[in-house]
Every structure is written in C-alpha cells, then in structure tokens.
Design an enzyme around this catalytic site. Sequence first.
Site, mmCIF file in Angstrom:
data_model
loop_
_atom_site.group_PDB
_atom_site.id
_atom_site.type_symbol
_atom_site.label_atom_id
_atom_site.label_comp_id
_atom_site.label_asym_id
_atom_site.label_seq_id
_atom_site.Cartn_x
_atom_site.Cartn_y
_atom_site.Cartn_z
ATOM 1 N N ARG A 1 0.860 -1.172 0.000
ATOM 2 C CA ARG A 1 0.000 0.000 0.000
ATOM 3 C C ARG A 1 0.900 1.226 0.000
ATOM 4 N NH1 ARG A 1 -4.242 2.289 4.564
ATOM 5 N NH2 ARG A 1 -2.395 3.416 5.312
ATOM 6 N N TYR B 1 -3.426 11.604 6.118
ATOM 7 C CA TYR B 1 -3.771 10.268 6.573
ATOM 8 C C TYR B 1 -2.750 9.242 6.067
ATOM 9 C CZ TYR B 1 -5.206 5.582 6.385
ATOM 10 O OH TYR B 1 -5.151 4.226 6.511
ATOM 11 N N ASP C 1 -5.145 3.970 -0.381
ATOM 12 C CA ASP C 1 -6.326 4.202 0.462
ATOM 13 C C ASP C 1 -6.637 5.701 0.465
ATOM 14 O OD1 ASP C 1 -8.265 4.291 2.428
ATOM 15 O OD2 ASP C 1 -7.130 3.129 3.898
ATOM 16 N N HIS D 1 -9.191 6.911 2.086
ATOM 17 C CA HIS D 1 -9.705 7.131 3.442
ATOM 18 C C HIS D 1 -10.931 8.037 3.508
ATOM 19 C CE1 HIS D 1 -9.042 6.976 7.892
ATOM 20 N NE2 HIS D 1 -8.637 5.779 7.524
ATOM 21 N N ARG E 1 -14.082 -5.193 2.539
ATOM 22 C CA ARG E 1 -12.920 -4.817 3.339
ATOM 23 C C ARG E 1 -13.145 -4.899 4.845
ATOM 24 N NH1 ARG E 1 -8.170 -4.112 4.345
ATOM 25 N NH2 ARG E 1 -7.978 -1.942 4.899
ATOM 26 N N GLU F 1 -4.587 -7.462 4.572
ATOM 27 C CA GLU F 1 -3.790 -6.323 5.052
ATOM 28 C C GLU F 1 -2.974 -6.770 6.254
ATOM 29 O OE1 GLU F 1 -6.013 -3.012 6.679
ATOM 30 O OE2 GLU F 1 -4.317 -1.649 6.417
HETATM 31 C C1 GCO Z 1 -6.539 0.793 6.853
HETATM 32 C C2 GCO Z 1 -7.303 1.780 7.667
HETATM 33 C C3 GCO Z 1 -6.701 2.175 8.973
HETATM 34 C C4 GCO Z 1 -7.685 3.053 9.745
HETATM 35 C C5 GCO Z 1 -7.626 2.718 11.184
HETATM 36 C C6 GCO Z 1 -8.612 3.515 12.003
HETATM 37 O O1 GCO Z 1 -6.853 0.704 5.673
HETATM 38 O O2 GCO Z 1 -5.701 0.122 7.422
HETATM 39 O O3 GCO Z 1 -7.790 2.819 6.886
HETATM 40 O O4 GCO Z 1 -5.443 2.767 8.834
HETATM 41 O O5 GCO Z 1 -7.436 4.410 9.578
HETATM 42 O O6 GCO Z 1 -7.870 1.356 11.321
HETATM 43 O O7 GCO Z 1 -8.664 3.027 13.299
HETATM 44 MG MG MG Z 2 -8.423 1.834 5.053
#
Ligand code: GCO
Ligand code: MG
Length: 404
Positions: free
Chosen positions: A148, A160, A212, A214, A285, A341
């Site tokens: 990722r 993020y 991601d 987000h 997911r 993941e």
């Molecule tokens: C991911 C997620 C996490 C979230 C987190 C929030 O794809 O792993 O987006 O990074 O932000 O789990 O608690």
């Molecule tokens: Mg995520």
Amino acid sequence: MAKIEKIDVLISSPGRNYVTIKIQTSDGIIGWGDATLNGRELSVASYISDHVAPLLIGLDPDRIEDIWQFLYRSVYWRRGPITMAAIGGIDLALWDIKGKSVNRPVYQLLGGAVREKILAYTHTVGWDLAELKDALDKNLARGFKALRVQSGVPGLDSVYGVSQGKKNYEPASRGASAQLEVWDSGKYLRHVPKIIEGARNHVGDDIELLHDAHHRLTPIQAAQLGKSLEPYGLFWLEDVTPGENQEALKLIRQHSTIPLAIGEVFNTIWDFKDLIINQQLDYVRCSVMHAGGISHTRRIFDLAALYGIKFGPHGPSDVSPITMAASLHVDLATPNLGIQEFMGYPEVVSEVFTHAYSLKDGYLHPGDASGLGVDYNEKVAAKFPYAPAYLPYARTFDGTVTDW
Ligand code: GCO
Ligand code: MG
C-alpha cells in the site's frame, strides 16, 4: 456439557490500546478474543462486561452460532460498531475455545485450507517520492509482493496514513483530545497520480500496489481519482468516498474500471448487501472482528463470492494479533480471498500476544496451533495500563470539519 464459567475484559496498552476478552470454561479451556475499537475502547469493554458477560455465564461454549444469534437478534438494539465489535470479540474467543477443545487449528474447522499461504500487503509511506522509494525498497527487501502506497501532499502538514519523522505510522495518538489535521482534496487529487506513477515506475510490473483514499472525496472527485490512477494497474483503490452513501459508487463505476475496496467501517452483511448485489465494489474490506466475528464475516464473504467479488480483511495495528489470527484462519479456508492487510506490530505487542501465525516472503499463514493460535500474556500486559488515545480529526483550510 462444558459451561462458560467466567468472562474477563482486559485492557492493555503495549504501544496502543487493546481490548482482550478472556473466556474460561468449566473444563478448564481459556479462549481469547479481541474487541478493540480504536479510540472507543472503553465503550466496547463496558458493553461486554456490563451487558454481555452476565448473559453468557452458564451457557454451552460449543454453541457458537446460537450465542451469536442470541447476542444479535435478542438484544433488540442491533448493529453499530460497538455492538458488533463486542459480538465479534466473543465469537473469536468461542472459536478459539472450540479449536482448543478438539485440538485443531480453527481453519481446519472451517473446512480446511484452500490455499497454501495468504498474500499480504503492508503499508509503505514516504512524505515525498524520494522517501517513498526508500520505503518501497525496504518492504521489497522484507519480501512483500504487495504494497500500500501513501505519501504527503505539498501544502499540507499532515496526511492520513503518513508519518513524518516517526518510524511507524500509528493513527491514534495518546492524550486527552483528538489532534487536528488540515485537509484539502484538490491538492491531494492533483498530487497523488504523480506519486502512484513514481511508485509503479520504481517497483516494475511484478509488484501489486494499493492506495487508500480514506473516505475523503466527493463522488465526482472519486471518479476523477479512479480515472487518473487507472494507467498504473492498482490492485485496489480503497474507501474513495464515505461509506454511508453507497449510491456514490455507481457514479465512480461509470467513469472508471479501477477496482474498488470498501467497508472497513461496515459491520454487518446488511451494510454490504446492496453494494454486493449491484456489483458496486470489488473487494469487501470489513474486519473479521468488527463485523461480528468469524461466524458473520464468512456469510458476507460467501455472499460476495456469488458475484465474483473478493475480500481483503482489515488488518491495521489497531486490531490485535487475535483478530489478525482469526482473519488468517478465515483467509486460508475461504475460496474468494483477494489479499490480507498486514500493517504489522511493534515488538512489544508480540511480547503481550504470542502467536503461531507467521510471515514469510510476503505471505502469511495462521500456523497449526489449536484454536486461533494466539496467547495473551497477562503478566507482561499488566506493565502497559490503558492510556486514553484518539484518532485525529480533519478541517479544511476555512475551518470546516471534514471526513478524516
Ligand atoms: C486501513 C485503515 C486504517 C484506519 C484505522 C482507524 O486501511 O488500514 O484505513 O489505517 O485508519 O484502522 O482506526
Ligand atoms: Mg483503510
């Protein structure tokens, strides 16, 4: 018949908070479950110890499905992240007990392995392209075949998925309140294609790349992003728009064939049903714990399989190694796995949660210990008491609260 004799909810913070459920049976088996909900840990802990545990004492731990139905259907107040994390955590502990009672790893009880190993992706982070290339090289050297990719954005101080100066990205930070991050989708949209192009050129065509977003974009912005990233052959583009507006994904589909992953904040089959039957997503997911445990997520993944949709369980560091192990047992035994993941954990977490699962050359395996194969070391855990911590939140440059 064995009985559920005692349920404890243990909270510890080896680097970050984890809520762990300990179920003891009358024949001396201990089952471990994870019920961690990032930034809302105490609510789930109270839900279990104040409202769920008293109802379960004396019940037969072998009746996992019946207990699931009882906790979901008989409570009247259904669904939601707190309820479903609680049910999921109990479900994990009961599968652990069942595996231990027959001395088999859980994946054998789910029908046995349908593959030899589980393709994993991990997080790769760089504030700019140069830093990102270093991070890509490091993860490739660790053997990962899927990465990722997240980067900083010029003009923004924090983004993020990206840590600045810190070694490992960890979204929640300790303290009494949430940290503010300033966000601008325009800057992000203009920058991210350059980063993904740079990453693809750097790793070549044999490595899978993921990204991601987000939950931050409007539907048309998400469609633009899908289109602009299409040439780089991403494995998936994750959470482009906030999960509540499922109609948005139709618009994105009209403009792009980029594979869409969605649902880490969803927690029941009902959240996924329309997206699956209308084929608006490509990867389910959800977290194997946040979506009601092994018992419920298997049903979601089976529904997805009917439509050629795969699953890629949520696996950040904010679910404990118990959820990671549960995911791996499901992954190994379920035909329509896409990818798992694996953000990984700092060393100290493995001292508290000793585990049978392993990572080799970018592939995971749950191991063959009985049950889920994770033990919680209460003595070591006691050295790390609960510490309040929050996820950050975001405002745009004009001060408006926006999706984090
Ligand atoms: C991911 C997620 C996490 C979230 C987190 C929030 O794809 O792993 O987006 O990074 O932000 O789990 O608690
Ligand atoms: Mg995520």
